[in-house]
Design a protein around this motif. Structure first.
Motif, mmCIF file in Angstrom:
data_model
loop_
_atom_site.group_PDB
_atom_site.id
_atom_site.type_symbol
_atom_site.label_atom_id
_atom_site.label_comp_id
_atom_site.label_asym_id
_atom_site.label_seq_id
_atom_site.Cartn_x
_atom_site.Cartn_y
_atom_site.Cartn_z
ATOM 1 N N ASN A 12 3.834 2.610 -3.773
ATOM 2 C CA ASN A 12 2.398 2.517 -3.331
ATOM 3 C C ASN A 12 1.489 1.755 -4.328
ATOM 4 N N ALA A 13 1.703 1.800 -5.452
ATOM 5 C CA ALA A 13 1.010 0.943 -6.549
ATOM 6 C C ALA A 13 1.261 -0.430 -6.270
ATOM 7 N N LEU A 14 2.262 -0.888 -5.724
ATOM 8 C CA LEU A 14 2.668 -2.264 -5.756
ATOM 9 C C LEU A 14 1.931 -2.649 -4.121
ATOM 10 N N LEU A 15 1.933 -1.762 -3.271
ATOM 11 C CA LEU A 15 1.181 -2.145 -2.017
ATOM 12 C C LEU A 15 -0.299 -2.183 -2.104
ATOM 13 N N GLY A 16 -0.772 -1.399 -3.202
ATOM 14 C CA GLY A 16 -2.394 -1.335 -3.593
ATOM 15 C C GLY A 16 -2.796 -0.194 -2.527
ATOM 16 N N ASP A 17 -1.965 0.658 -1.810
ATOM 17 C CA ASP A 17 -2.491 1.643 -1.001
ATOM 18 C C ASP A 17 -1.555 2.547 -0.917
ATOM 19 N N LYS A 18 -2.246 3.750 -0.719
ATOM 20 C CA LYS A 18 -1.222 5.026 -0.711
ATOM 21 C C LYS A 18 -0.630 5.158 0.691
ATOM 22 N N ARG A 65 6.194 -3.225 4.774
ATOM 23 C CA ARG A 65 6.175 -4.698 4.607
ATOM 24 C C ARG A 65 5.026 -5.017 3.460
ATOM 25 N N TRP A 66 5.314 -5.994 2.643
ATOM 26 C CA TRP A 66 4.357 -6.154 1.548
ATOM 27 C C TRP A 66 4.569 -7.723 1.530
ATOM 28 N N GLN A 67 3.235 -8.567 1.328
ATOM 29 C CA GLN A 67 3.330 -9.932 1.321
ATOM 30 C C GLN A 67 2.280 -9.973 -0.084
ATOM 31 N N PRO A 68 3.243 -10.036 -1.270
ATOM 32 C CA PRO A 68 2.399 -10.009 -2.424
ATOM 33 C C PRO A 68 1.691 -11.435 -2.609
ATOM 34 N N GLY A 69 2.024 -12.530 -2.104
ATOM 35 C CA GLY A 69 1.444 -13.757 -2.442
ATOM 36 C C GLY A 69 2.146 -14.890 -1.676
ATOM 37 N N GLY A 70 1.583 -15.746 -1.282
ATOM 38 C CA GLY A 70 2.276 -17.084 -0.472
ATOM 39 C C GLY A 70 3.076 -16.887 0.372
ATOM 40 N N LYS A 71 4.341 -17.449 0.884
ATOM 41 C CA LYS A 71 4.906 -17.192 1.988
ATOM 42 C C LYS A 71 5.842 -16.239 1.686
ATOM 43 N N VAL A 72 5.948 -15.631 0.634
ATOM 44 C CA VAL A 72 7.034 -14.590 0.431
ATOM 45 C C VAL A 72 6.646 -13.116 1.280
ATOM 46 N N LEU A 73 7.702 -12.664 1.967
ATOM 47 C CA LEU A 73 7.385 -11.771 2.814
ATOM 48 C C LEU A 73 8.741 -10.789 2.475
ATOM 49 N N VAL A 74 8.026 -9.610 1.955
ATOM 50 C CA VAL A 74 9.039 -8.531 1.296
ATOM 51 C C VAL A 74 9.073 -7.127 2.193
ATOM 52 N N GLU A 75 9.952 -6.427 2.332
ATOM 53 C CA GLU A 75 10.131 -5.259 2.905
ATOM 54 C C GLU A 75 10.696 -4.403 1.674
ATOM 55 N N ALA A 80 2.596 4.621 -12.400
ATOM 56 C CA ALA A 80 2.312 4.430 -10.961
ATOM 57 C C ALA A 80 1.109 5.339 -10.653
ATOM 58 N N GLU A 81 1.146 6.434 -11.151
ATOM 59 C CA GLU A 81 -0.094 7.417 -10.922
ATOM 60 C C GLU A 81 -0.362 8.003 -12.260
ATOM 61 N N PRO A 82 -1.335 7.325 -13.053
ATOM 62 C CA PRO A 82 -1.636 7.900 -14.432
ATOM 63 C C PRO A 82 -2.116 9.218 -14.125
ATOM 64 N N PRO A 111 -7.118 7.060 -14.050
ATOM 65 C CA PRO A 111 -7.266 5.525 -14.403
ATOM 66 C C PRO A 111 -6.391 4.850 -13.220
ATOM 67 N N PRO A 112 -6.676 3.568 -13.045
ATOM 68 C CA PRO A 112 -5.832 2.657 -12.159
ATOM 69 C C PRO A 112 -4.109 2.697 -12.377
ATOM 70 N N PRO A 113 -3.520 2.524 -11.418
ATOM 71 C CA PRO A 113 -2.258 2.055 -11.686
ATOM 72 C C PRO A 113 -1.929 0.929 -12.608
ATOM 73 N N GLN A 114 -0.776 1.415 -13.375
ATOM 74 C CA GLN A 114 -0.302 0.191 -14.424
ATOM 75 C C GLN A 114 1.018 -0.604 -13.946
ATOM 76 N N VAL A 115 0.942 -1.628 -12.883
ATOM 77 C CA VAL A 115 2.187 -1.883 -12.255
ATOM 78 C C VAL A 115 1.998 -3.568 -12.283
#
Length: 448
Positions: A78-84, A102-112, A212-214, A235-239
């Motif tokens: 969830n912390a990587l996705l930026g949403d719960k 699905r997660w698209q962290p940047g550019g053309k990279v598509l991650v599951e 992930a959930e401080p 605090p915000p997640p530290q990831v």
């Protein structure tokens, strides 16, 4: 680097398409449809090959999170996705089955991203089977811990590292430890498994610390009217470090990882198809081998002309291999052909030595004995002795060739041009020393 990754991806696609085209040919030619039992047995592997090729074409990289219950696997994703998106909670076993987002962290990279149940939950055997399926599909593994590693976690980590997949050890809930302890935790994690023969010390970039959930913190609030109050804030997640580590891996070698994992799956599927095929037709193959063994021995024994029996024996060996290949319906690559040819040459060499040896011991060759048998009846005995000796050698050679053909058709179907094992070796020979793929070479049994 990107061009090399694209090359690896294209080579993997070509390898899978070659395999599927071969089995597609067998289906159209009726070799599979004429044997419903075999077609049913290999159907899961053929479906897996098609699924793997589709995954390659879509270029989606799968990252799976594993760990024991209450370690925060879902929270990390969830912390990587930026949403719960994935459910989390204080109770054990919130995640009951694998779930992917699905997660698209940047550019053309598509991650599951794949969330999995805790490895130590109830229904252990079914969960273990589920974990094996996910591991098989994953291109990168996140193993989440959150404190002193238990024996169960240690064993699970060893098993995951044996899956021949790149792995990042994620230490969650680091916010619960003071800065003075974090260095010691890092060193302990780095040496994890160093004393076990199946494990190697983890490298620095294989360990990432996150929160992930401080835990909520009490903060002092001063109001304009002079009042002071205390409130709890989360605090915000530290990831960020974990996200950066993943992105670095994906940018540096993501497509190569995707290609390698697809080839490993294809290699395993082809090996399973070959094994099932050979097991199903074991008795038929044994009958063919013995039939050619008897024919070759009889032909060599009755042939009166020296050295022509060697040529005839080689032709018989080639016919035997062709009969076995036709029976199994397995592809005959250059790997099998080369290995079997060596066995044939060894067989022919043994027959040649038998020819020369019998001539030396008996004082005359088989041909001479046959030609002069009318003048000297005792030469018939010499001919018979020489012929029987060479027939025995020829029969043993034919049987050896048949058994070798079985082995190489089963084990060698992934070698040869564009064979999965060949392309795996090709990719691993080209990777940079600073990549995760380079570290996988020894685990995959590739030596240079």
């Amino acid at each position: 680097m990107r061009n090399l990754q694209e090359t690896h991806l294209n080579r993997a696609r070509a390898s899978l398409r070659q395999v599927l085209s071969w089995y597609g040919y067998l289906r159209k030619s009726g070799q599979l449809s004429s044997n419903p039992e075999l077609a049913g047995l290999v159907k899961p592997e053929l479906e897996a090959l098609n699924s793997t090729l589709n995954k390659l074409d879509s270029s989606v990289i799968r990252i799976a999170a594993f760990g024991l219950v209450s370690r925060g696997k879902s929270a990390v994703l969830n912390a990587l996705l930026g949403d719960k998106i994935l459910q989390t909670g204080p109770l054990n076993g919130v995640t009951q089955w694998p779930r992917s987002v699905r997660w698209q962290p940047g550019g053309k990279v598509l991650v599951e991203l794949i969330d999995t149940p805790g490895l130590d939950e109830i229904e252990g055997e079914s969960r273990a089977d589920m974990a094996r399926v996910v591991v098989h599909q994953a291109d990168l593994i996140l193993f989440v811990v959150s404190g002193d590693i238990t024996r169960t976690e240690y064993q699970a980590l060893l098993e995951l590292r044996q899956a021949q997949k790149p792995l990042i050890l994620v230490f969650n809930k680091i916010d619960l430890y003071p800065d003075t302890d974090q260095g010691a935790i890092y060193q302990n994690l780095q040496q994890l498994g160093a004393g076990h023969p199946q494990a190697k010390p983890l490298l620095p970039d294989e360990i990432v610390m996150v929160a992930a959930e401080p835990a909520p913190m009490e903060v002092r609030v001063e109001w304009p009217d002079g009042r002071v109050s205390y409130e709890w804030e989360t605090p915000p997640p530290q990831v960020d470090e974990l996200k950066e580590t993943i992105l670095n891996i994906l940018n540096r070698e993501g497509r190569s990882l995707l290609a390698l994992n697809a080839l490993i799956q294809a290699r395993d599927a082809e090996a399973a198809i070959a094994q099932k095929t050979i097991d199903l037709r074991e008795q038929e193959a044994e009958d063919i081998i013995w039939q050619f063994t008897k024919y070759k021995a009889l032909a060599v024994m009755l042939n009166p002309i020296a050295f022509l029996d060697i040529l005839g024996g080689t032709v018989a060996d080639l016919a035997l291999i062709r009969a076995l290949a036709r029976l199994y319906g397995l592809p005959m690559t250059s790997y099998e052909a080369g290995k079997i040819l060596k066995t044939i040459l060894f067989s022919s060499g043994g027959l040649l030595l038998g020819e020369l040896g019998s001539s030396f011991l008996l004082g005359l060759g088989k041909s001479t004995a046959a030609i002069t048998s009318g003048d000297n009846p005792s030469n018939i005995t010499a001919f018979a002795g020489s012929a029987i000796a060479q027939a025995g050698i020829a029969g043993y050679g034919a049987y050896s060739v048949g058994k070798a053909a079985q082995v190489y058709l089963e084990k060698g179907c992934t070698w040869g041009q564009l064979g999965a094992s060949s392309v795996i070796q090709e990719i691993l020979s080209q990777v940079d020393q600073n990549t995760i793929l380079y570290r996988l070479r020894q685990e995959l049994g590739i030596k240079y």
